[in-house]
Design a protein around this motif. Structure first.
Motif, PDB file in Angstrom:
ATOM      1  N   HIS A   6      36.441  21.220  34.701  1.00  0.00           N
ATOM      2  CA  HIS A   6      36.960  20.666  33.442  1.00  0.00           C
ATOM      3  C   HIS A   6      37.502  19.256  33.684  1.00  0.00           C
ATOM      4  O   HIS A   6      38.568  19.080  34.250  1.00  0.00           O
ATOM      5  N   HIS A   8      37.609  15.105  31.890  1.00  0.00           N
ATOM      6  CA  HIS A   8      37.333  14.240  30.739  1.00  0.00           C
ATOM      7  C   HIS A   8      36.695  12.936  31.211  1.00  0.00           C
ATOM      8  O   HIS A   8      37.314  11.873  31.163  1.00  0.00           O
ATOM      9  N   VAL A  35      33.864  17.708  29.737  1.00  0.00           N
ATOM     10  CA  VAL A  35      34.157  18.269  28.408  1.00  0.00           C
ATOM     11  C   VAL A  35      34.390  17.166  27.389  1.00  0.00           C
ATOM     12  O   VAL A  35      34.790  16.052  27.734  1.00  0.00           O
ATOM     13  N   GLU A  93      36.122  21.150  25.068  1.00  0.00           N
ATOM     14  CA  GLU A  93      36.999  22.257  24.924  1.00  0.00           C
ATOM     15  C   GLU A  93      37.235  22.591  23.467  1.00  0.00           C
ATOM     16  O   GLU A  93      37.315  21.691  22.627  1.00  0.00           O
ATOM     17  N   HIS A 159      40.978  27.523  30.223  1.00  0.00           N
ATOM     18  CA  HIS A 159      41.244  26.357  31.060  1.00  0.00           C
ATOM     19  C   HIS A 159      42.749  26.104  31.172  1.00  0.00           C
ATOM     20  O   HIS A 159      43.503  26.361  30.236  1.00  0.00           O
ATOM     21  N   ASP A 207      41.177  18.509  34.751  1.00  0.00           N
ATOM     22  CA  ASP A 207      41.562  18.006  33.428  1.00  0.00           C
ATOM     23  C   ASP A 207      41.833  16.493  33.493  1.00  0.00           C
ATOM     24  O   ASP A 207      42.583  15.951  32.700  1.00  0.00           O
TER      25      ASP A 207
HETATM   26 ZN   LIG Z   1      41.014  19.028  28.764  1.00  0.00          ZN
END
Ligand SMILES: [Zn+2]
Length: 261
Positions: A6, A8, A35, A93, A159, A207
């Motif tokens: 996961h 960005h 994501v 997400e 997540h 993340d």
């Molecule tokens: Zn995220």
């Protein structure tokens, strides 16, 4: 080799995505699930995946904790998923609002809207047989879990998971996965989660570019941090790093049905 489940990569912090992937690979992270959050970041995610197709697997999403997103944008996200589903590994997400409800006078209404939107997105995941990457922290986890079951979704990850122990237990029991971030290095809540959950139910993620504290304070956040997460999970599980790498990467391959499995 490690998979960041996961990240960005659409973010401006990764404007030079080739360089970001090179750094990640140098740290042993050779695959990244990228994501999206809304139509704009979804479009950028697709672009990024085209730049480095061997290392980046795209997911398109609609972030549930962004109150500024409206139904028109959800329509656009649905159209994006319908158009690109064959090249996606997941929808994400998506999920339910939680943090944005804290100070909201209309929290109850927003939760109703959020649930209706999640229904639409899960129907889409079921229709195109896509894995689901959920943002459903704390009190949102139980409802999201029930929604997955209602739609017959079998492949999903919660997540940056945080939820009451009994909810986590039900999630894992049902065969869904939970993922941990670099917070596991310094936060007891995440360390307790790793201890409580079998390795076969765990993924690692960053993340990124979310900024982390502790030993990461002031350092750039990126997919490369996933290797440090694996190292810490190995310490907590008292297993060799290679074994944990193999297990969590296998979990990611299973969840996302990655082509080289
Ligand atoms: Zn995220």
């Amino acid at each position: 080799m490690i998979i960041d489940s996961h990240c960005h990569l659409h973010d401006a912090a990764f404007a030079d995505v080739r360089e970001a992937v090179r750094t990640a690979v140098a740290c042993g992270v050779w695959g990244i699930v990228a994501v999206g959050c809304d139509p704009g970041t979804n479009a950028r995610t697709l672009e990024v995946a085209e730049v480095v197709p061997k290392a980046v697997w795209p997911a398109l999403g609609f972030h549930p904790d962004r109150p500024q997103l409206d139904d028109e944008e959800l329509d656009r996200v649905e159209a994006q998923v319908a158009e690109h589903h064959a090249g996606l590994v997941a929808i994400g997400e998506i999920g339910l609002p939680w943090y944005s409800l804290a100070d909201a006078a209309d929290a109850a209404d927003r939760m109703v809207t959020g649930r209706a939107r999640l229904e639409r997105l899960l129907a889409l995941a079921a229709r195109f047989d896509l894995a689901v990457i959920l943002h459903a922290p704390h009190g949102a986890a139980q409802s999201a879990f029930e929604a997955l079951r209602r739609h017959g979704i079998e492949r999903a990850v919660f997540h940056w998971h945080k939820a009451p122990a009994d909810v986590t237990h039900a999630i894992v029991d049902a065969g869904y996965l939970v993922s941990v971030t670099p917070e596991v290095v310094y936060r007891d809540r995440d360390r307790a989660l790793v201890a409580a959950v079998p390795l076969g139910s765990l993924l690692v993620e960053t993340d990124a570019p979310w900024p982390y504290r502790g030993e990461f304070d002031g350092l750039p956040s990126g997919p490369w941090l996933a290797s440090r997460v694996v190292e810490e999970v190995a310490k907590l599980k008292q297993l060799p790093v290679e074994d944990v790498t193999f297990e969590v990467s296998s979990n990611a391959c299973r969840l996302f049905e990655l082509p080289w499995r």
